[in-house]
Write an enzyme that holds these catalytic residues in place. Structure first.
Site, mmCIF file in Angstrom:
data_model
loop_
_atom_site.group_PDB
_atom_site.id
_atom_site.type_symbol
_atom_site.label_atom_id
_atom_site.label_comp_id
_atom_site.label_asym_id
_atom_site.label_seq_id
_atom_site.Cartn_x
_atom_site.Cartn_y
_atom_site.Cartn_z
ATOM 1 N N ASP A 110 0.841 -1.200 0.000
ATOM 2 C CA ASP A 110 0.000 0.000 0.000
ATOM 3 C C ASP A 110 0.879 1.254 0.000
ATOM 4 O OD1 ASP A 110 -2.198 -1.618 0.060
ATOM 5 O OD2 ASP A 110 -2.796 -1.129 2.120
ATOM 6 N N LYS A 137 -6.469 -7.058 0.722
ATOM 7 C CA LYS A 137 -7.591 -7.472 1.571
ATOM 8 C C LYS A 137 -7.321 -8.821 2.235
ATOM 9 C CE LYS A 137 -10.798 -4.853 -1.235
ATOM 10 N NZ LYS A 137 -10.533 -3.609 -0.491
ATOM 11 N N ALA A 139 -4.380 -10.283 3.046
ATOM 12 C CA ALA A 139 -3.385 -10.191 4.124
ATOM 13 C C ALA A 139 -3.957 -9.442 5.323
ATOM 14 C CB ALA A 139 -2.126 -9.498 3.606
ATOM 15 N N GLU A 238 -9.953 -10.286 -4.900
ATOM 16 C CA GLU A 238 -8.774 -9.624 -5.480
ATOM 17 C C GLU A 238 -7.872 -10.606 -6.231
ATOM 18 O OE1 GLU A 238 -6.805 -7.111 -2.548
ATOM 19 O OE2 GLU A 238 -8.217 -5.502 -2.927
ATOM 20 N N GLY A 320 -20.458 0.529 7.736
ATOM 21 C CA GLY A 320 -19.557 1.479 8.391
ATOM 22 C C GLY A 320 -20.134 2.012 9.683
ATOM 23 N N SER A 321 -20.153 3.350 9.792
ATOM 24 C CA SER A 321 -20.623 3.960 11.049
ATOM 25 C C SER A 321 -22.124 3.776 11.251
ATOM 26 C CB SER A 321 -20.269 5.442 11.050
ATOM 27 O OG SER A 321 -20.877 6.035 9.920
ATOM 28 N N GLY A 323 -23.503 0.775 11.176
ATOM 29 C CA GLY A 323 -23.704 -0.570 11.730
ATOM 30 C C GLY A 323 -23.739 -1.651 10.666
ATOM 31 N N ASP A 344 -8.615 6.658 9.772
ATOM 32 C CA ASP A 344 -8.330 5.986 8.496
ATOM 33 C C ASP A 344 -9.264 4.774 8.369
ATOM 34 O OD1 ASP A 344 -7.329 4.798 6.260
ATOM 35 O OD2 ASP A 344 -5.299 4.493 7.034
ATOM 36 N N ASP A 350 -11.877 -5.153 6.139
ATOM 37 C CA ASP A 350 -10.984 -6.305 6.358
ATOM 38 C C ASP A 350 -10.953 -6.665 7.847
ATOM 39 O OD1 ASP A 350 -10.462 -6.093 3.684
ATOM 40 O OD2 ASP A 350 -8.636 -4.903 3.973
HETATM 41 O O1 RIB Z 1 -9.279 -3.075 2.045
HETATM 42 C C1 RIB Z 1 -8.119 -2.293 2.022
HETATM 43 C C2 RIB Z 1 -7.120 -2.886 1.085
HETATM 44 O O2 RIB Z 1 -7.653 -2.829 -0.221
HETATM 45 C C3 RIB Z 1 -5.791 -2.174 1.003
HETATM 46 O O3 RIB Z 1 -4.845 -2.684 1.894
HETATM 47 C C4 RIB Z 1 -5.403 -2.314 -0.459
HETATM 48 O O4 RIB Z 1 -4.236 -3.008 -0.654
HETATM 49 C C5 RIB Z 1 -6.593 -2.970 -1.130
HETATM 50 O O5 RIB Z 1 -6.420 -4.318 -1.308
#
Ligand code: RIB
Length: 405
Positions: A110, A137, A139, A238, A320-321, A323, A344, A350
């Site tokens: 990233d 996503k 990892a 992905e 998200g915020s 719920g 952030d 994830d």
């Molecule tokens: O969900 C966030 C992730 O989406 C980031 O880490 C980026 O690499 C993308 O895969």
């Protein structure tokens, strides 16, 4: 459809139904009966199946025969492994959960720019900070599940470029218990360019998937033991969809619960909904899966019903915020969001998915698991970096603030 693919699908049907008939297969694949007879004769010659009147039956006894090796080794391996593991891992997997999660997914580097606001097209702006860190996503979810105290096996593919060592160092020094990290000779390690707005922690992401999309059938089949050993299989979109689909198919056949996080959205997801026990779209993905724009609880309920109708098991829409909403086919359950000081939001989904998978793998109910995941994700948005996950104790402590509404 290529011959090899059709023959492979015929084998899958045989595995499922134990017998197939020429009269059924010809219209199914839109080919002549002669073509199907040729396919069945080919598979018979290879010793994989035996012909019966009007069709064929699976010939299990021959699965170890030498002749099979001459056919498509990956297909045979698949059936051999499934057969062995199925015998050794009966339905009990669904009853006694032991916290084991297998995750197939992406690894990305990233490259993050913190900006006061998002730039407009053609505009250059100064960022206040620039960070290069681990992501993807898959990892991120593997880290979240591990931090939630699951026993995780993570499967990913990187390149042989300057970022592959970075990937290896990050994953091997993390709390992820074990991994299968494949390498591609030419494709680059995946990367993502991310803007994070300092106004509200929202993000914009452009992903270059690279090696993440080069996972071969053989590489998926090779992880059958890890899938068989897991209580939960978690994946996203992905990777190349062929790999995702193969892994979901194996896990499903082994009786392992499958969680699909359909991110980033692809219509491919619709192909595997019938094998997915839990699907976890965000509002955008739920809108695309259902064709119903999700912007409040009512529309989320309708979208969840629609996704369920398309074959998915339990639908969990994360908002998200606002719920999350669970729909198990009978009733809707709303999970409130925990208050957070968001800096952030990258990787919030994830965090939710990894924590949810861990909790389900430990035998918690869907509602308990979603509450824990929601608490866990609310802590993740307070940290900079998509892979920066909170620990289990902090999530439990935030969970204790839950007021039952
Ligand atoms: O969900 C966030 C992730 O989406 C980031 O880490 C980026 O690499 C993308 O895969």
């Amino acid at each position: 459809m290529f011959t090899e693919k059709r023959r492979r699908l015929i084998l899958e049907l045989l595995y499922k139904n134990e017998s197939v008939y020429v009269n059924d297969l010809a219209p199914l694949f839109n080919v002549s009966k002669e073509t199907i007879r040729n396919d069945l004769n080919f598979l018979t010659q290879k010793g994989v199946i035996k012909r019966c009147h009007g069709g064929a039956m699976i010939e299990n006894k021959t699965l170890n025969a030498e002749a099979i090796n001459k056919f498509d080794a990956t297909i045979i391996d698949f059936f051999k492994k499934i057969k062995t593991y199925k015998e050794n891992t009966p339905e009990k997997k669904r009853k006694k959960m032991s916290g084991k999660v297998c995750i197939l997914g992406s690894f990305n580097v990233d490259i993050i720019a913190n900006v006061g606001r998002f730039p407009k097209g053609g505009e250059s702006i100064l960022s206040t900070d620039s960070i290069i860190g681990p992501g993807g996503k898959g990892a991120n979810q593997a880290l979240a599940a591990s931090k939630s105290l699951a026993d995780v096996h993570f499967v990913a593919k990187v390149g042989k470029d300057q970022f592959s060592q970075f990937a290896y160092d990050h994953l091997s020094s993390s709390c992820i218990k074990s991994m299968t990290l494949y390498q591609h000779e030419e494709a680059k390690t995946g990367s993502a360019l991310i803007y994070v707005s300092q106004q509200d922690g929202e993000n914009m992401i452009a992903i270059y998937p690279g090696a993440n999309q080069c996972i071969t059938d053989e590489e998926v089949f090779a992880i059958t033991p890890e899938l068989a050993n897991a209580d939960i299989f978690l994946t996203q979109l992905e990777n190349n969809f062929s790999a995702t689909l193969n892994a979901i198919t194996i896990a499903h056949k082994l009786g392992v619960n499958v969680i699909l996080n359909p991110a980033p959205y692809s219509p491919d997801a619709l192909q595997c909904l019938h094998m997915v026990d839990f699907i976890t779209p965000n509002e955008t993905e739920a809108s695309l899966l259902s064709g119903i724009e999700v912007n409040n609880l009512e529309s989320a309920k309708r979208a969840a019903e629609c996704i369920k109708e398309q074959g998915a098991g339990c639908v969990i829409i994360t908002m998200g915020s606002k719920g999350a909403l669970i729909f198990d086919g009978k009733k809707h359950e709303y999970i409130q969001a925990f208050k957070a000081m968001s800096v952030d939001t990258t990787g919030a989904g994830d965090a939710f998915n990894g924590a949810f998978a861990a909790a389900i793998a430990k035998g918690e109910s869907v509602v308990q698991a979603a509450r824990f995941a929601s608490a866990f994700a609310s802590l993740a948005v307070e940290k900079i970096g998509a892979s920066n996950m909170p620990d289990h104790d902090s999530a439990l402590s935030r969970l204790s603030q839950y007021n039952g509404k």
